[in-house]
Design a protein around this motif. Structure first.
Motif, PDB file in Angstrom:
ATOM      1  N   UNK A 296       6.656  -5.785  12.398  1.00 34.83           N
ATOM      2  CA  UNK A 296       6.594  -5.610  13.852  1.00 34.83           C
ATOM      3  C   UNK A 296       6.198  -4.183  14.208  1.00 34.83           C
ATOM      4  N   UNK A 297       6.563  -3.239  13.372  1.00 35.13           N
ATOM      5  CA  UNK A 297       6.157  -1.851  13.578  1.00 35.13           C
ATOM      6  C   UNK A 297       6.332  -1.060  12.300  1.00 35.13           C
ATOM      7  N   UNK A 298       5.506  -0.021  12.122  1.00 33.13           N
ATOM      8  CA  UNK A 298       5.706   0.854  10.964  1.00 33.13           C
ATOM      9  C   UNK A 298       5.207   2.257  11.292  1.00 33.13           C
ATOM     10  N   UNK A 299       5.775   3.218  10.566  1.00 30.54           N
ATOM     11  CA  UNK A 299       5.430   4.628  10.758  1.00 30.54           C
ATOM     12  C   UNK A 299       4.942   5.212   9.443  1.00 30.54           C
ATOM     13  N   UNK A 300       3.797   5.886   9.505  1.00 25.04           N
ATOM     14  CA  UNK A 300       3.284   6.639   8.356  1.00 25.04           C
ATOM     15  C   UNK A 300       3.129   8.093   8.749  1.00 25.04           C
ATOM     16  N   UNK A 301       3.472   8.978   7.835  1.00 27.38           N
ATOM     17  CA  UNK A 301       3.333  10.416   8.056  1.00 27.38           C
ATOM     18  C   UNK A 301       2.266  10.977   7.135  1.00 27.38           C
ATOM     19  N   UNK A 302       1.702  12.107   7.540  1.00 24.97           N
ATOM     20  CA  UNK A 302       0.663  12.806   6.782  1.00 24.97           C
ATOM     21  C   UNK A 302      -0.585  11.931   6.631  1.00 24.97           C
ATOM     22  N   UNK A 303      -0.900  11.215   7.690  1.00 32.23           N
ATOM     23  CA  UNK A 303      -2.155  10.461   7.769  1.00 32.23           C
ATOM     24  C   UNK A 303      -2.868  10.881   9.046  1.00 32.23           C
ATOM     25  N   UNK A 304      -4.169  10.575   9.097  1.00 36.76           N
ATOM     26  CA  UNK A 304      -4.914  10.864  10.315  1.00 36.76           C
ATOM     27  C   UNK A 304      -4.445   9.938  11.432  1.00 36.76           C
ATOM     28  N   UNK A 305      -4.128  10.547  12.550  1.00 37.69           N
ATOM     29  CA  UNK A 305      -3.661   9.731  13.660  1.00 37.69           C
ATOM     30  C   UNK A 305      -4.784   8.851  14.219  1.00 37.69           C
ATOM     31  N   UNK A 306      -5.991   9.399  14.283  1.00 32.11           N
ATOM     32  CA  UNK A 306      -7.155   8.645  14.739  1.00 32.11           C
ATOM     33  C   UNK A 306      -8.297   8.832  13.754  1.00 32.11           C
ATOM     34  N   UNK A 307      -8.984   7.769  13.430  1.00 37.13           N
ATOM     35  CA  UNK A 307     -10.233   7.875  12.668  1.00 37.13           C
ATOM     36  C   UNK A 307     -11.375   8.211  13.617  1.00 37.13           C
ATOM     37  N   UNK A 308     -11.518   7.385  14.628  1.00 34.70           N
ATOM     38  CA  UNK A 308     -12.541   7.576  15.642  1.00 34.70           C
ATOM     39  C   UNK A 308     -12.087   6.825  16.879  1.00 34.70           C
ATOM     40  N   UNK A 309     -12.954   6.691  17.861  1.00 33.19           N
ATOM     41  CA  UNK A 309     -12.554   6.070  19.119  1.00 33.19           C
ATOM     42  C   UNK A 309     -12.280   4.575  18.985  1.00 33.19           C
ATOM     43  N   UNK A 310     -12.685   3.966  17.887  1.00 37.68           N
ATOM     44  CA  UNK A 310     -12.411   2.549  17.670  1.00 37.68           C
ATOM     45  C   UNK A 310     -10.993   2.315  17.140  1.00 37.68           C
ATOM     46  N   UNK A 311     -10.370   3.363  16.638  1.00 34.61           N
ATOM     47  CA  UNK A 311      -9.022   3.296  16.069  1.00 34.61           C
ATOM     48  C   UNK A 311      -8.991   2.388  14.831  1.00 34.61           C
ATOM     49  N   UNK A 312      -7.791   2.224  14.243  1.00 35.44           N
ATOM     50  CA  UNK A 312      -7.673   1.441  13.014  1.00 35.44           C
ATOM     51  C   UNK A 312      -7.588  -0.057  13.323  1.00 35.44           C
ATOM     52  N   UNK A 313      -8.362  -0.888  12.627  1.00 29.37           N
ATOM     53  CA  UNK A 313      -8.162  -2.339  12.749  1.00 29.37           C
ATOM     54  C   UNK A 313      -6.992  -2.816  11.892  1.00 29.37           C
ATOM     55  N   UNK A 314      -6.717  -2.096  10.801  1.00 27.80           N
ATOM     56  CA  UNK A 314      -5.625  -2.450   9.902  1.00 27.80           C
ATOM     57  C   UNK A 314      -5.286  -1.213   9.069  1.00 27.80           C
ATOM     58  N   UNK A 315      -4.236  -1.345   8.261  1.00 27.22           N
ATOM     59  CA  UNK A 315      -3.786  -0.226   7.430  1.00 27.22           C
ATOM     60  C   UNK A 315      -4.005  -0.609   5.971  1.00 27.22           C
ATOM     61  N   UNK A 316      -4.976   0.043   5.325  1.00 25.05           N
ATOM     62  CA  UNK A 316      -5.387  -0.292   3.963  1.00 25.05           C
ATOM     63  C   UNK A 316      -4.895   0.802   3.016  1.00 25.05           C
ATOM     64  N   UNK A 317      -3.994   0.442   2.130  1.00 23.04           N
ATOM     65  CA  UNK A 317      -3.346   1.445   1.287  1.00 23.04           C
ATOM     66  C   UNK A 317      -4.315   2.185   0.383  1.00 23.04           C
ATOM     67  N   UNK A 318      -5.349   1.499  -0.141  1.00 24.75           N
ATOM     68  CA  UNK A 318      -6.274   2.212  -1.036  1.00 24.75           C
ATOM     69  C   UNK A 318      -7.206   3.154  -0.271  1.00 24.75           C
ATOM     70  N   UNK A 319      -7.254   3.035   1.059  1.00 16.47           N
ATOM     71  CA  UNK A 319      -7.980   4.011   1.879  1.00 16.47           C
ATOM     72  C   UNK A 319      -7.057   5.125   2.368  1.00 16.47           C
ATOM     73  N   UNK A 320      -5.858   4.741   2.781  1.00 19.70           N
ATOM     74  CA  UNK A 320      -4.929   5.721   3.356  1.00 19.70           C
ATOM     75  C   UNK A 320      -4.261   6.572   2.277  1.00 19.70           C
ATOM     76  N   UNK A 321      -3.952   5.944   1.135  1.00 21.04           N
ATOM     77  CA  UNK A 321      -3.239   6.613   0.038  1.00 21.04           C
ATOM     78  C   UNK A 321      -1.855   7.099   0.446  1.00 21.04           C
ATOM     79  N   UNK A 322      -1.295   6.504   1.500  1.00 22.73           N
ATOM     80  CA  UNK A 322       0.052   6.853   1.953  1.00 22.73           C
ATOM     81  C   UNK A 322       0.786   5.560   2.294  1.00 22.73           C
ATOM     82  N   UNK A 323       1.906   5.319   1.639  1.00 24.68           N
ATOM     83  CA  UNK A 323       2.744   4.165   1.952  1.00 24.68           C
ATOM     84  C   UNK A 323       3.550   4.474   3.207  1.00 24.68           C
ATOM     85  N   UNK A 324       3.662   3.551   4.155  1.00 21.93           N
ATOM     86  CA  UNK A 324       4.499   3.804   5.336  1.00 21.93           C
ATOM     87  C   UNK A 324       5.900   4.240   4.931  1.00 21.93           C
ATOM     88  N   UNK A 325       6.444   5.183   5.678  1.00 25.00           N
ATOM     89  CA  UNK A 325       7.781   5.693   5.373  1.00 25.00           C
ATOM     90  C   UNK A 325       8.866   4.900   6.087  1.00 25.00           C
TER      91      UNK A 325
END
Length: 274
Positions: free
Chosen positions: A70-99
């Motif tokens: 329902x909700x998750x928080x990740x730290x030390x990631x880019x808050x915005x990629x671009x004006x389209x924002x994130x469609x999903x959270x892909x671990x092999x792209x982000x390299x950060x597991x939600x905390x």
């Protein structure tokens, strides 16, 4: 921590479905994480190294369906990629597991205490939070912390999350016009952070108080000015009275001198009158 065994070529977030297309069972599944996100947007408005996502898929393998909390928080990631924002959270792209991951239990139980707990534990999510307002004999809020690879239930309300720098808890309040128990963020002393509406109300009240204080100061200044004018008028009146008294004394002195001259003309010494 999840051990990855991934193919060589991986799809990007834009190529993966952005939702599991499962409708929410209850408005609370949107409103509760929405409130937490709204508070963070004001509390961390200057920070650009965090993401709080609502009903967004977390992809950990390209050939497996995403986990959609329902909700998750990740730290030390880019808050915005671009004006389209994130469609999903892909671990092999982000390299950060939600905390921090949140599940809000509604009428339909979705294995939050079993399968999902195991999934988040395997994924390496530090804090797994479950909220259920329907529980009678147990706390509505459960915070599980990953310790040595296993979740341990934390006690208290609110509960301080030092790795995030916030506390999480629940209490009665009003949000979106609804008075009920809501989840909030807290500081280390256990003081609840205000919602955006509460902050606006507080700022409005502060502005009104400042306006009233300014009006009172203006009235006080006007009163002081009026008092100063009255004092000046009084001083002018006293000066005029003193001038009149001095003039009266001069006139009396002139009369005395004239009378003395008249007596001397008559052969009478005015200084030896008995």
């Amino acid at each position: 921590m999840l051990e990855y065994n991934l193919p060589k070529y991986l799809p990007s977030a834009e190529e993966l479905p952005d939702s599991d297309e499962t409708p929410v069972d209850n408005e609370l599944q949107e409103l509760i994480p929405g409130l937490l996100k709204a508070i963070l947007l004001m509390l961390w408005s200057e920070r650009m190294d965090w993401l709080f996502a609502i009903d967004m898929g977390i992809y950990y393998h390209p050939d497996k369906p995403p986990i959609v909390p329902d909700g998750f928080l990740s730290l030390e990631v880019e808050r915005f990629y671009d004006e389209e924002l994130r469609p999903s959270y892909v671990l092999w792209d982000e390299n950060v597991v939600p905390i921090f991951v949140l599940e809000v239990i509604s009428q339909n139980y979705r294995k939050e205490y079993t399968t999902k707990l195991d999934e988040y534990e395997a994924l390496g999510v530090l804090y797994y939070v479950i909220y259920s307002s329907r529980r009678r004999r147990k706390p509505h809020l459960e915070v599980h912390k990953l310790v040595d690879g296993k979740y341990e239930l934390q006690e208290g309300n609110p509960i301080w999350l030092p790795e995030i720098g916030l506390g999480i808890g629940c209490e009665r309040g009003n949000y979106c016009g609804v008075t009920r128990e809501w989840m909030y963020w807290y500081d280390e002393q256990g003081q609840r952070y205000l919602t955006p509406a509460e902050q606006v109300k507080q700022e409005t009240q502060r502005a009104q108080q400042e306006t009233q204080r300014a009006q009172q100061e203006a009235q006080r200044a006007q009163q002081e000015s009026l008092r100063a004018q009255q004092e000046a008028q009084h001083a002018q009146q006293e000066s005029l009275r003193a001038q009149q008294e001095s003039l009266r004394a001069d006139v009396a002195e002139q009369r005395v001198q004239q009378l003395a001259q008249q007596l001397r003309a008559l052969g009478i010494d005015p200084d030896n009158l008995s």
